[in-house]
Scaffold this active site. Structure first.
Site, PDB file in Angstrom:
ATOM      1  N   GLU B 281       0.830  -1.205   0.000  1.00 39.73           N
ATOM      2  CA  GLU B 281       0.000   0.000   0.000  1.00 39.73           C
ATOM      3  C   GLU B 281       0.869   1.261   0.000  1.00 39.73           C
ATOM      4  OE1 GLU B 281      -3.272  -0.473   2.664  1.00 39.73           O
ATOM      5  OE2 GLU B 281      -3.916   1.604   2.467  1.00 39.73           O
ATOM      6  N   GLU B 284       2.236   1.641  -3.348  1.00 33.41           N
ATOM      7  CA  GLU B 284       1.165   2.079  -4.246  1.00 33.41           C
ATOM      8  C   GLU B 284       0.932   3.590  -4.105  1.00 33.41           C
ATOM      9  OE1 GLU B 284      -2.603   0.350  -3.328  1.00 33.41           O
ATOM     10  OE2 GLU B 284      -3.588   1.157  -5.100  1.00 33.41           O
ATOM     11  N   CYS B 301      -8.477  -1.726   4.138  1.00 38.98           N
ATOM     12  CA  CYS B 301      -8.360  -2.888   5.040  1.00 38.98           C
ATOM     13  C   CYS B 301      -9.667  -3.217   5.729  1.00 38.98           C
ATOM     14  CB  CYS B 301      -7.340  -2.662   6.138  1.00 38.98           C
ATOM     15  SG  CYS B 301      -5.999  -1.630   5.679  1.00 38.98           S
ATOM     16  N   SER B 321      -7.184   1.872  -2.260  1.00 37.78           N
ATOM     17  CA  SER B 321      -5.957   1.129  -2.496  1.00 37.78           C
ATOM     18  C   SER B 321      -6.334  -0.250  -3.022  1.00 37.78           C
ATOM     19  CB  SER B 321      -5.178   0.996  -1.192  1.00 37.78           C
ATOM     20  OG  SER B 321      -4.215  -0.023  -1.328  1.00 37.78           O
ATOM     21  N   LYS B 360     -15.434  -9.277   8.244  1.00 43.11           N
ATOM     22  CA  LYS B 360     -14.354 -10.100   7.676  1.00 43.11           C
ATOM     23  C   LYS B 360     -14.878 -11.451   7.204  1.00 43.11           C
ATOM     24  CE  LYS B 360     -10.589  -7.531   8.165  1.00 43.11           C
ATOM     25  NZ  LYS B 360      -9.824  -7.075   7.000  1.00 43.11           N
ATOM     26  N   GLU B 363     -15.927 -10.613   3.902  1.00 46.59           N
ATOM     27  CA  GLU B 363     -14.770 -10.339   3.042  1.00 46.59           C
ATOM     28  C   GLU B 363     -14.146 -11.646   2.549  1.00 46.59           C
ATOM     29  OE1 GLU B 363     -11.210  -7.355   3.812  1.00 46.59           O
ATOM     30  OE2 GLU B 363     -10.593  -9.379   4.376  1.00 46.59           O
ATOM     31  N   GLU B 368     -13.090 -12.613  -5.122  1.00 41.83           N
ATOM     32  CA  GLU B 368     -11.741 -12.124  -5.451  1.00 41.83           C
ATOM     33  C   GLU B 368     -10.694 -12.733  -4.525  1.00 41.83           C
ATOM     34  OE1 GLU B 368     -14.172  -9.925  -4.456  1.00 41.83           O
ATOM     35  OE2 GLU B 368     -14.806  -8.962  -6.308  1.00 41.83           O
ATOM     36  N   CYS B 506     -10.353  -1.200  14.383  1.00 39.82           N
ATOM     37  CA  CYS B 506     -10.664  -2.626  14.539  1.00 39.82           C
ATOM     38  C   CYS B 506     -10.757  -3.043  16.007  1.00 39.82           C
ATOM     39  CB  CYS B 506      -9.608  -3.470  13.851  1.00 39.82           C
ATOM     40  SG  CYS B 506      -9.286  -2.899  12.187  1.00 39.82           S
TER      41      CYS B 506
END
Lengths: 421, 583
Positions: B281, B284, B301, B321, B360, B363, B368, B506
Site C-alpha cells: 500500500e 502504491e 483494510c 488502495s 471479515k 470479506e 476475489e 478494529c
C-alpha cells in the site's frame, strides 16, 4: 342556568364558511385587529383571567402555556392546531372546522402574534380529509386578503398557516408524535424532556393547542361584557363543547356552560336513553382514555374540580359516551382494550406488552374463568402502564379498566366454581 | 446558574454536575439502576422503562435514563412502587422473549439474564407470548433472531447515529412493533455493511455473528487437513475481556498458547501480513503520487468500509488502495508461498482467521479472495468465537503460559500491531513511506498527529522531508461520510485517507467481546501503542520475514506476482449484495 349556550358556536349558520367576505361581514377578524394592538402577554392575560384550560384533554392553563411559549427563545417558532381529534366519541372539533373555519384561522393568527411564531400548522386527522378543500380555500383567501403572509395588517407579523393531514394513528394526537408525523416520520412519541414548547415541530419551539382552544380566542378577545365569565360556575367559568354519543335519543355536539350535571347532559340535552327498556349502565367521559362513571355519579357537576373530586376524568376531550344495559361492563372494557391494543405505538415496554396481557386477562374474565390472581395481575399491570409508560397513551389507556374495577367490583368477582378449583 | 446540583438518592446526598441524568448520578454512588435500552455511548431512548425510579413530588415514576437531575431532587430506587414497576416491566419483556437460553449465543453474558438473576425471577408471572419468527440468516456475517429481540432500539441507534447506515429500523406498532430492515428485506438488500456494531450493543441474543466454531473444530479434528490460523492485531487486546481481565490487557503469548493447545497446526500473526500490506500500500501510494495515479488514495483494510463505499460511493472505487486487507493477503500467502514451502497441496490447507470483525466473514467470502476453486481464508472467527473455543477446550486464558507465533509468517512489527487502532494504518504507512521516499531514517517514529480518537476525524499535514502530505483519518462510517463530503465538495485536498468502519478502528470491531464500549476502546488503543513501543521491530520494511518473502517469492512490491496475489479490485454494488456464490 341555561343548559345550552352559544359562545364559541355563535357564528354557526350565520355565515358562509367557504367565504372570507361572508366571515368579514359578521365581524370576522375584528378580534385579530384588536389583538395586533395588544402585547402578546396581554392576550395571554385575557386567557388567564377567564380561567381557560386547554380543550385537548390535558386541561393545561392556556394563558400560562402562551406565556411560556412567548418566553422560549428561538428565531423561529411554531403554533400547531391539533385537529387530530382521535379520542373515540369526540367530534366537536369537526363541527368547528366545518361551520367556522375562519374563526379557527383567526385564533391561530392571534396565537402566532401572541407567542411570536412565524408558522402555524393544522394537523388534521385523516378521517376529516373531506374538510381539506374548505380549509385550504380559507387559508388561500386569508393569504389573498393579507391576513396571512408578510407584515399582516401592517403589524410587522409574518405568519403562514400550513395544513397537514395525519395518517390515522390515534397516538398522533400526542404533541410529540404529532410533531414527528408533521416532519414526515412515523408517528411515535418522543421522550420528554425536552418538552414540545422547547423542541417540537422541526425541533423548533412549538405551542400546541386544540381546535376548540384556538377557536375560543377570537370571541374571548371581543367579550368586553364578560359573557364567557358569567357562564359556568365560580371556580370553573365559561362554556365547553361536548360530544354526546352512544345509547341516547339525540346524540350530537352541544356547547354547555361548565357546572351542568352529567345527568342533565344525558337526559335533557341528549334526550335521555335511546330505549327506555334499557337503563343507563355507565358513561365514559373524555374518550377511550377516560374513566367510567357509574349511574350513582350522574349528578356530578361537569367542571374540572367537580369531576376530579368524583374521581372522574376532568373533562378531557369533552366526549360523553352513554352506554345502556345492553352492553356489559366487561364487554365495554374489552372494546376499549381492543382500541388501545391497536393504537399503541409499540415503542415502550409497558404499553406494547401490557396491552397484550391485559387483553388476554379481560378475555378470561369475560369467559368467567379467572382467578383472584388474574384480577391482581390485571390491576398490577394496569398500574404499571399508568405510571411507567413513555407517553400519555400508555398512561391513560387503562383509565376505563381501573375505574371500572372500583365502580363495578362485582364484574371482577371470582366465580365460586373457579375459586374452589 | 450553578454548575452543580444537589440531590439525594435513597437519602444519600450527593452533588453532581448540572445536566447529569439520574442513572449516571446513581452510578456515582455505585448504584446500578437496572436498564436495557440505556447505553453509555448512545443518545437516550427511554423505551425499555426498566429504569423507572420514584422522585418525591412526581405523580408518575420517572425514567432514570432520560431524567436530568434538579436541585433538591429526592430520588428513590428501591421503594415498593419502583420494585413492582421494574419487576413488572421485566416480566413483560420476558414474556415476549424466546427463552431458549441454553442454546443462545449470549448465554452467560445476556443483559436480560443478568436482570433476571438480579430480580430473582424464579416464577415469572406472565404467559409466554414470544413470537415464532424464524432466524434471519441471510448473509455470511450476522444472524438476527426476532423472537429474542427486546425492542430496546440500541442497534437502530448505533446503525444510524454512529455508522450512518440506518439499515435497521422500527416498524409496525403495538404488539407487532419490531426492529427490522426497511420493508423487512434481507440484510444484503439493505444499506447494511455487516460491521456488526449492532451485535455488540444488543443486550440479548437477537443479533449475533454467524457462528463458525463448529466448522473450525471439525477441521482441526480432520487428520488430513493442515489447519493454520492467523490472528489480527486487535484480538490480542480484546480477548482478555472474555476471561475477566482488565480492558486493554495484552494477551498475545497466552492467546498463542491457547491456539496451539486447541490443535491448530500453525499459529501465525496477521501483524506479519499487515506489514506486507504496508509494503504494497505504501508503494502504491508513492507510485500514485509519482505517476499521477488517482488521489486521494483511501485505505481498503476495513471490509465494512469497503462495502459502504461499494454501496454508497461507487464513484470512489478507483480511489481505494488495490492492496488487499491483511487478512486477504495472509490467506493468499498461506495457500501459495507457504504451501509451496511446506510442500502442501493448498486444497489440504484450512485457513482460519481470528478477527475482531464480523464483516471479515463476508470479506473472506468475496470471490476475489481465492483461486482454483478454493478460498484463501476458509473460516473467519470473531474474537468472541475464539473465546468460545478456548472455553470449550477448558482453558482459562488468564493463567496460561506465553508462547511465540510460528515462523515464518509469525513476525510482525509494531507498525503492523497498530493497524488495529484508528490512525494506525496511516502511521504504519508513513513510517515506511517516509523512509522509502526520502531514503533517510526517520528521526522520530511516532506520528502523534495522525493518532485519532474514538468516533472522530483527524486531519494532518505530514512533512516528508520537505514534501507536504495532506492526510485524513476517520473511524465510524458517519465520520467517513463526512470525509467523503469534504473530498467531493473540493473542500479538502487530501493525498491519503485512512478509514476504518468501526468506532476506534478494529479494536472496537463488531466481533469484539460483548461489553466493548468507548471507554474500553480507549484502553485497547492505548494498549496497541504500548505494544508497538515494546517491540524491537517497529517498521514494516525492517521485518526480516517480509524481506525474505520478497526475496524468495514476490520480488518487489507491486511486482507482477504481488498484483496477482496481494491486490484486488472493487465494484459498485447497487445496494444489493449477491451471496449466491456461497450456495
Amino acid at each position: 342556568m341555561s343548559k345550552k349556550v352559544c359562545f364559541i358556536t355563535r357564528n354557526f349558520g350565520k355565515y358562509d364558511p367557504d367565504s372570507l367576505k361572508s366571515y368579514e361581514s359578521i365581524g370576522g377578524f375584528t378580534a385579530l385587529r384588536k389583538a395586533l394592538k395588544m402585547d402578546g402577554n396581554e392576550i395571554a392575560d385575557v386567557l388567564a383571567a377567564n380561567g381557560v384550560q386547554g380543550r385537548g384533554g390535558a386541561a393545561y392553563d392556556m394563558g400560562k402555556k402562551w406565556r411560556q411559549a412567548r418566553e422560549v427563545k428561538g428565531e423561529h417558532k411554531c403554533v400547531v392546531c391539533n385537529a387530530d381529534e382521535g379520542e373515540p366519541g369526540t367530534f366537536k372539533d369537526r363541527e368547528l372546522l366545518t361551520n367556522d373555519p375562519f374563526q379557527l384561522l383567526e385564533g391561530m393568527i392571534i396565537a402566532g402574534w401572541s407567542v411570536g411564531a412565524d408558522n402555524g400548522y393544522i394537523y388534521m386527522r385523516e378521517e376529516y380529509s373531506h374538510l381539506r378543500p374548505r380549509l385550504l380555500s380559507a387559508i388561500a383567501q386569508c393569504e389573498e386578503a393579507g391576513y396571512l403572509g408578510d407584515n399582516i395588517l401592517n403589524s410587522g407579523l409574518n405568519y403562514r398557516i400550513h395544513l397537514y393531514s395525519g395518517a390515522g394513528a390515534y397516538v398522533c394526537g400526542e404533541g410529540s408524535a404529532l410533531s414527528e408525523s408533521i416532519e414526515g416520520k412515523a408517528g411515535r412519541p418522543r421522550m420528554k424532556p425536552p418538552f414540545i414548547k422547547q423542541c417540537g415541530v422541526f425541533h423548533l419551539p412549538t405551542c400546541v393547542n386544540n381546535v376548540e382552544s384556538l377557536s375560543l380566542v377570537p370571541p374571548l378577545l371581543l367579550d368586553d361584557e364578560g359573557y364567557y365569565k358569567s357562564q359556568g360556575t365560580e371556580d370553573c367559568p365559561g362554556t365547553k363543547m361536548i360530544s354526546v354519543s352512544g345509547n341516547v335519543k339525540n346524540p350530537g355536539v352541544f356547547e354547555v356552560p361548565f357546572g351542568i350535571t352529567i345527568r342533565e347532559i344525558v337526559y335533557d340535552l341528549a334526550g335521555g336513553m335511546e330505549n327506555p327498556e334499557y337503563p343507563l349502565r355507565l358513561v365514559q367521559l373524555g374518550g377511550a382514555s377516560g374513566r367510567i362513571c357509574a349511574p350513582s355519579q350522574l349528578d356530578t357537576p361537569y367542571t374540572y374540580k367537580g369531576m376530579r373530586q368524583a374521581d372522574l376524568t376532568a373533562i378531557g376531550s369533552g366526549a360523553v359516551l352513554v352506554v345502556d344495559e345492553r352492553t356489559s361492563v366487561i364487554g365495554f372494557l374489552r372494546m376499549t382494550q381492543e382500541f388501545f391494543s391497536h393504537e399503541s405505538c409499540g415503542q415502550c415496554t409497558p404499553c406494547r406488552e401490557g396491552n397484550r396481557h391485559i387483553a388476554m386477562l379481560l378475555d378470561k374474565i369475560a369467559a368467567g374463568e379467572h382467578t383472584q390472581k388474574d384480577v391482581d395481575t390485571l390491576k398490577k399491570f394496569a398500574d404499571i402502564m399508568s405510571c411507567a409508560s413513555l407517553c400519555g397513551l400508555g398512561e391513560t389507556a387503562q383509565s376505563a379498566l381501573l375505574s371500572a374495577m372500583k365502580r363495578f367490583p362485582e364484574v371482577f368477582a371470582v366465580k365460586e366454581e373457579v375459586a374452589v378449583r | 446558574m450553578s454548575n452543580t446540583v444537589h440531590l439525594t438518592i435513597n437519602h444519600l446526598p450527593l452533588e453532581v454536575p448540572a445536566g447529569t441524568r439520574i442513572i449516571e448520578a446513581a452510578k456515582m454512588l455505585n448504584i446500578d439502576i437496572p436498564h436495557l435500552c440505556y447505553h453509555p455511548d448512545q443518545t437516550i431512548k427511554a423505551h425499555c422503562r426498566m429504569c423507572m425510579v420514584e422522585v418525591t413530588g412526581q405523580r408518575k415514576l420517572l425514567a432514570a435514563c432520560s431524567t436530568v437531575v434538579w436541585e433538591g431532587m429526592e430520588v428513590f430506587t428501591d421503594t415498593k412502587k419502583v420494585y413492582d414497576a421494574q419487576v413488572g416491566v421485566l416480566d413483560l419483556i420476558l414474556a415476549d422473549h424466546k427463552q431458549n437460553c441454553l442454546s443462545c449465543a449470549r448465554n452467560g453474558n445476556c443483559e436480560l439474564q443478568k436482570l433476571c438473576r438480579r430480580f430473582n425471577r424464579l416464577l415469572p408471572e406472565l404467559p409466554d407470548i414470544s413470537s415464532n419468527e424464524p432466524l434471519r440468516i441471510d448473509n455470511p456475517s450476522i444472524v438476527r433472531d426476532p423472537s429474542k429481540c427486546v425492542k430496546c432500539g440500541r442497534c437502530v441507534k448505533v446503525c444510524a447515529e454512529v455508522q450512518g447506515c440506518a439499515a435497521l429500523t422500527a416498524s409496525n406498532r403495538s404488539g407487532d412493533f419490531k426492529i427490522t430492515t426497511a420493508f423487512d428485506l434481507p440484510m444484503d438488500q439493505t444499506d447494511c455493511v455487516l460491521c456488526g456494531q449492532c451485535s455488540l450493543v444488543c443486550p440479548v441474543g437477537a443479533i449475533v455473528e454467524v457462528d463458525n466454531t463448529n466448522d473450525v473444530v471439525r477441521a482441526i479434528q480432520d487428520p488430513r487437513k493442515h489447519v493454520v490460523v492467523q490472528v489480527a492485531p486487535s484480538v490480542r487486546v480484546g480477548l482478555g475481556d472474555e476471561f475477566g481481565m482488565e480492558a486493554g490487557a495484552i494477551v498475545t503469548g497466552k492467546m498463542v498458547t491457547a491456539l496451539k493447545m486447541l490443535g491448530f497446526d500453525k499459529v501465525f500473526d496477521t501483524n506479519f501480513s499487515a506489514d506486507l500490506t504496508i509494503m504494497e500500500e505504501g508503494s502504491e501510494l508513492l507510485d500514485r503520487i509519482k505517476n499521477g495515479g488517482k488521489l486521494p488514495m483511501i485505505t481498503s483494510c476495513s471490509p465494512g468500509w469497503v462495502t459502504y463505499m461499494e454501496k454508497q460511493h461507487p464513484e470512489l472505487c478507483d480511489n481505494l488502495s488495490t492492496a488487499k486487507s491483511p487478512q486477504g493477503m495472509f490467506g493468499a500467502v498461506v495457500k501459495t508461498y507457504y504451501a509451496q514451502k511446506m510442500g502442501w497441496d493448498p486444497h489440504d490447507i484450512v485457513s482460519v482467521s481470528v478477527m475482531p470483525c464480523t464483516a471479515k466473514k463476508y470479506e473472506a467470502s468475496r470471490p476475489e479472495l481465492g483461486r482454483d476453486g478454493y478460498r484463501d481464508v476458509d473460516y473467519v472467527l470473531t474474537t468472541r468465537e475464539l473465546a468460545k473455543l478456548i472455553r470449550y477446550e477448558g482453558l482459562d486464558l488468564s493463567v496460561l503460559p506465553e508462547s511465540e507465533f510460528d515462523s515464518p509468517l509469525g513476525i510482525g512489527s509494531g507498525a503492523g500491531a497498530i493497524f488495529g487502532a484508528t490512525g494506525g494504518v496511516m502511521e504504519a504507512a508513513l513510517r515506511t513511506a517516509y523512509e522509502v521516499y526520502t531514503g533517510q531514517t526517520l528521526p522520530r517514529l511516532e506520528f502523534e498527529a495522525v493518532r485519532n480518537d474514538v468516533n472522530a476525524i483527524k486531519e494532518a499535514t505530514i512533512d516528508l522531508n520537505g514534501t507536504p502530505l495532506k492526510v485524513a483519518i476517520a473511524n465510524g462510517l458517519k465520520n467517513a461520510e463526512e470525509i467523503i463530503r469534504r473530498v467531493e465538495s473540493g473542500e479538502a485536498d487530501y493525498i491519503f485517507i485512512e478509514i476504518m468502519a468501526c468506532p476506534g478502528g478494529c479494536i472496537g470491531g463488531g466481533g469484539q467481546p460483548i461489553g466493548t464500549n468507548n471507554a474500553v476502546r480507549d484502553a485497547r488503543i492505548k494498549a496497541l501503542y504500548e505494544l508497538d513501543k515494546s517491540l524491537p521491530l517497529r517498521k514494516s520494511h525492517d521485518n526480516p520475514e517480509i524481506k525474505t518473502i520478497y526475496e524468495e517469492f514476490f520480488g518487489a512490491p507491486l511486482s507482477h506476482r504481488s498484483h496477482e496475489l496481494l491486490h484486488t479490485h472493487y465494484h459498485a454494488r447497487p445496494k444489493k449484495h449477491d451471496f449466491s456464490h456461497l450456495k
